[in-house]
Design a protein around this motif. Structure first.
Motif, mmCIF file in Angstrom:
data_model
loop_
_atom_site.group_PDB
_atom_site.id
_atom_site.type_symbol
_atom_site.label_atom_id
_atom_site.label_comp_id
_atom_site.label_asym_id
_atom_site.label_seq_id
_atom_site.Cartn_x
_atom_site.Cartn_y
_atom_site.Cartn_z
ATOM 1 N N LEU A 272 39.696 50.941 37.767
ATOM 2 C CA LEU A 272 38.858 50.996 39.112
ATOM 3 C C LEU A 272 39.387 51.938 39.875
ATOM 4 C CD1 LEU A 272 37.232 47.468 39.256
ATOM 5 C CD2 LEU A 272 36.411 49.433 38.319
ATOM 6 N N ALA A 273 40.913 51.722 40.070
ATOM 7 C CA ALA A 273 41.647 52.636 40.989
ATOM 8 C C ALA A 273 41.610 54.170 40.572
ATOM 9 C CB ALA A 273 42.908 51.771 41.326
ATOM 10 N N ALA A 274 41.740 54.012 39.438
ATOM 11 C CA ALA A 274 41.526 55.411 38.874
ATOM 12 C C ALA A 274 40.416 56.290 39.132
ATOM 13 C CB ALA A 274 41.950 55.689 37.309
ATOM 14 N N LEU A 275 39.236 55.472 38.878
ATOM 15 C CA LEU A 275 38.006 56.051 39.079
ATOM 16 C C LEU A 275 37.566 56.521 40.537
ATOM 17 C CD1 LEU A 275 35.864 53.130 37.148
ATOM 18 C CD2 LEU A 275 35.907 55.367 36.728
ATOM 19 N N ASN A 276 38.104 55.630 41.383
ATOM 20 C CA ASN A 276 38.406 56.140 42.934
ATOM 21 C C ASN A 276 38.960 57.266 43.094
ATOM 22 O OD1 ASN A 276 36.358 53.949 43.650
ATOM 23 N ND2 ASN A 276 38.014 52.598 44.242
ATOM 24 N N ALA A 319 41.503 46.499 31.203
ATOM 25 C CA ALA A 319 41.046 46.889 32.210
ATOM 26 C C ALA A 319 41.051 45.802 33.317
ATOM 27 C CB ALA A 319 39.936 47.517 32.201
ATOM 28 N N THR A 320 42.181 45.760 34.352
ATOM 29 C CA THR A 320 42.102 44.576 35.325
ATOM 30 C C THR A 320 41.275 44.582 36.403
ATOM 31 O OG1 THR A 320 44.115 45.856 36.537
ATOM 32 C CG2 THR A 320 44.804 44.206 34.553
ATOM 33 N N LYS A 321 41.256 43.549 37.041
ATOM 34 C CA LYS A 321 40.323 43.558 38.268
ATOM 35 C C LYS A 321 38.619 43.614 37.993
ATOM 36 C CE LYS A 321 44.279 45.557 40.937
ATOM 37 N NZ LYS A 321 44.671 46.362 41.724
ATOM 38 N N ALA A 322 38.417 42.911 36.800
ATOM 39 C CA ALA A 322 36.828 43.139 36.554
ATOM 40 C C ALA A 322 36.082 42.193 37.454
ATOM 41 C CB ALA A 322 36.748 42.342 35.027
ATOM 42 N N ASP A 323 36.461 41.428 38.297
ATOM 43 C CA ASP A 323 36.062 40.601 39.448
ATOM 44 C C ASP A 323 35.569 41.535 40.404
ATOM 45 O OD1 ASP A 323 38.569 40.981 39.986
ATOM 46 O OD2 ASP A 323 38.635 39.050 41.227
ATOM 47 N N HIS A 324 35.864 42.775 40.493
ATOM 48 C CA HIS A 324 35.518 43.506 41.605
ATOM 49 C C HIS A 324 34.339 44.382 41.228
ATOM 50 C CE1 HIS A 324 39.377 42.638 43.111
ATOM 51 N NE2 HIS A 324 39.644 43.792 43.881
ATOM 52 N N ILE A 325 33.623 44.127 40.133
ATOM 53 C CA ILE A 325 32.286 44.712 39.837
ATOM 54 C C ILE A 325 31.531 43.584 39.106
ATOM 55 C CG2 ILE A 325 33.242 47.020 39.236
ATOM 56 C CD1 ILE A 325 33.299 46.381 36.314
ATOM 57 N N HIS A 326 30.373 43.685 38.967
ATOM 58 C CA HIS A 326 29.416 42.759 38.419
ATOM 59 C C HIS A 326 29.469 42.726 36.926
ATOM 60 C CE1 HIS A 326 25.247 40.900 37.572
ATOM 61 N NE2 HIS A 326 25.493 40.275 38.868
ATOM 62 N N LEU A 404 28.867 41.928 48.623
ATOM 63 C CA LEU A 404 29.191 43.499 48.574
ATOM 64 C C LEU A 404 28.508 43.903 47.192
ATOM 65 C CD1 LEU A 404 30.643 46.164 49.318
ATOM 66 C CD2 LEU A 404 32.693 45.134 48.088
ATOM 67 N N PHE A 405 27.604 45.113 47.521
ATOM 68 C CA PHE A 405 27.286 45.700 46.101
ATOM 69 C C PHE A 405 28.281 46.942 45.808
ATOM 70 C CE2 PHE A 405 24.928 49.516 44.496
ATOM 71 C CZ PHE A 405 24.461 48.844 43.009
ATOM 72 N N PRO A 406 28.934 46.422 44.599
ATOM 73 C CA PRO A 406 30.160 47.220 44.358
ATOM 74 C C PRO A 406 29.969 48.794 43.913
ATOM 75 C CG PRO A 406 29.683 45.957 42.691
ATOM 76 C CD PRO A 406 28.910 45.487 43.563
ATOM 77 N N GLY A 407 28.608 48.595 43.332
ATOM 78 C CA GLY A 407 28.249 50.127 42.685
ATOM 79 C C GLY A 407 27.880 50.025 41.327
ATOM 80 N N VAL A 426 31.841 53.578 42.694
ATOM 81 C CA VAL A 426 32.329 52.205 42.733
ATOM 82 C C VAL A 426 33.141 51.845 44.083
ATOM 83 C CG1 VAL A 426 34.033 50.528 41.691
ATOM 84 C CG2 VAL A 426 32.624 52.247 40.382
ATOM 85 N N THR A 427 32.741 50.919 44.663
ATOM 86 C CA THR A 427 33.412 50.546 46.276
ATOM 87 C C THR A 427 34.122 49.222 45.809
ATOM 88 O OG1 THR A 427 31.380 51.203 47.233
ATOM 89 C CG2 THR A 427 33.057 49.738 48.575
ATOM 90 N N THR A 428 35.637 49.318 46.058
ATOM 91 C CA THR A 428 36.430 48.163 45.797
ATOM 92 C C THR A 428 37.178 48.024 47.045
ATOM 93 O OG1 THR A 428 38.323 49.686 45.016
ATOM 94 C CG2 THR A 428 36.639 48.826 43.292
ATOM 95 N N MET A 429 37.695 46.815 47.187
ATOM 96 C CA MET A 429 38.554 46.262 48.203
ATOM 97 C C MET A 429 39.226 45.125 48.024
ATOM 98 S SD MET A 429 35.489 44.752 50.917
ATOM 99 C CE MET A 429 36.486 44.745 52.190
#
Length: 465
Positions: A272-276, A319-326, A404-407, A426-429
């Motif tokens: 996800l960080a790479a995508l951003n 791929a980590t942090k899968a909880d940052h997306i739906h 949050l709607f992550p995209g 993709v919006t991540t925080m």
């Protein structure tokens, strides 16, 4: 051979947990051990789901010279303080002894089974040193100068200094120290970039520890001279000697003592960080993963061969942090990762190693909800942002919960490598770790996760059958 013969009576599995900095290695290790020891929700982990896993307990680690992984401190941070553990600053190790009942008829006649699971944690910055083993000083200089050219702002002072130095001039310690300091500042500036996914080697320049100030850490790349005849006593000769000393005393022992002894490998990737970061960040991540995995010893060995050697026979890219997306995007995230590591995956499979990919959150920090607006239903994630996080000008205090709607992620994974990507985002925080549930009797349950049971089944499930 001594390890293998001893393992005939008490088998061990050495699991390498690899990932670039910020990919979540420390959190993954803490969550894996916590779920094994406390018994989490693991329906896809066969030995646990079938009731065959009798117990899992921490045990003395096999290597007395390696510091112990501070598991209790990390769990306390996650459970009690609801903050993420500090990044790894040094190598550490932990052993979990698993008692289980085998599913095989003949195996049950010999009593309960036992498996020692050995876990190793280390700074992600050290990982990218491994490709240096195959690079000469000249090749490393060329590669480093190319990387510096891609970062003109961060490397401006460094490139100006090497441009003013003659690599064939007589060596002066002052020049070496000054250039090494400027080079280190450039590496730190490049690492501070929020879109930087991989630290640039040498990794010990960012975490020198006891080696700070030693000649083995006082070198830097030089501009390539026009001749291959490097005079003795030149600045080039000095830097080349120290570069080789770094490989001899830092890189090769790290590989020999840890990576050459692995049985299984999990590679954590912050997709996800790479995508951003855009296509350039994705390409940088792809190149880094390919170069690192080329150093691993993968493949399958015969029984006799396994007594005198070790190979990684199973690799899992995660791929980590899968909880940052739906959850509806989890499969898309896996496909993007598979596209990203296709080259490395093909190379590993060619040697006979089994390879798979997964999307996972070792510790789940959000839950899912739906928001209806203007008659349209939006899939959202709900969580508590870390103090100081910002979105649309709002600064959060670490207590307020938001939806949050992550995209959306694309159905076609190749689309993320295209320059124009206006159709999705993709919006991540950073969210605080979720609250750990307690039973009616007050017993603390395991850390919540996404697909950690699938990861466990792939990595160690066959050894508990």
């Amino acid at each position: 051979m001594q390890e293998r013969v001893g393992g005939l009576m008490a088998p061990s599995l050495r699991l390498g947990v690899t990932g670039l900095s910020r990919s979540g290695k420390t959190v993954f290790l803490a969550a894996l051990v916590h779920n094994l020891v406390h018994g989490g929700r693991l329906p896809l982990f066969a030995a646990y789901a079938e009731g065959r896993l009798s117990s899992a307990n921490l045990a003395p680690q096999p290597d007395d010279e390696v510091p112990r992984f501070p598991y209790e401190d990390h769990v306390r941070a996650l459970v009690d303080e609801r903050v993420w553990p500090a990044s790894t600053r040094k190598i550490a190790q932990l052993r979990v002894t698993i008692e289980y009942e085998t599913a095989r008829f003949l195996g049950r006649r010999f009593g309960p089974g036992r498996l020692h699971l050995d876990l190793v944690d280390y700074p992600g910055e050290w990982l990218l040193d491994l490709p240096l083993m195959h690079l000469s000083f000249k090749d490393w200089c060329a590669t480093s100068l190319d990387e510096a050219a891609r970062r003109p702002v961060e490397s401006r002072d460094f490139r100006a200094q090497i441009g003013a130095l003659d690599p064939l001039a007589p060596a002066k310690e002052g020049d070496a120290q000054s250039l090494a300091e400027t080079f280190t500042r450039y590496l730190k500036a490049a690492r501070a970039d929020p879109h930087a996914l991989a630290a640039l080697p040498p990794g010990r320049f960012l975490m020198p520890g006891d080696m700070e100030g030693s000649p083995a850490l006082t070198f830097a790349p030089l501009r390539l001279p026009d001749t291959d005849d490097m005079p003795s006593g030149s600045l080039w000769a000095m830097m080349e000697r120290r570069y080789e000393a770094y490989k001899t005393h830092v890189v090769r022992p790290f590989f020999r003592d840890h990576f050459a002894r692995l049985d299984r490998q999990i590679v954590l990737v912050d997709v996800l960080a790479a995508l951003n970061g855009g296509p350039e960040a994705l390409d940088e991540l792809r190149r880094a993963l390919s170069s690192v995995l080329a150093c691993f010893r993968t493949g399958r060995l015969s029984f006799l061969g396994s007594l005198v050697d070790r190979r990684i026979d199973r690799i899992l890219f995660v791929a980590t942090k899968a909880d940052h997306i739906h959850h509806t995007d989890h499969d898309r995230l896996e496909r993007i990762l598979e596209h990203l590591v296709a080259e490395a995956k093909e190379r590993a499979q060619f040697t006979g190693a089994a390879v798979d990919v997964a999307a996972m959150a070792a510790v789940r920090a959000t839950r899912e909800a739906s928001v209806t607006r203007d008659g349209e239903v939006w899939p959202t994630i709900v969580g508590t942002p870390m103090a100081g996080e910002r979105i649309n000008g709002r600064v959060f205090d670490g207590e307020a919960e938001i939806g949050l709607f992550p995209g959306d992620l694309p159905d076609d994974p190749s689309a993320v490598f295209e320059e124009v990507r206006d159709e999705y985002g993709v919006t991540t925080m950073r969210f605080r770790p979720g609250r750990v549930e307690r039973s009616n009797s007050g017993l603390t349950l395991s850390l919540p996760h996404i697909r950690l049971d699938r990861v466990l089944q792939y990595l160690i499930g066959d050894r508990l059958s």
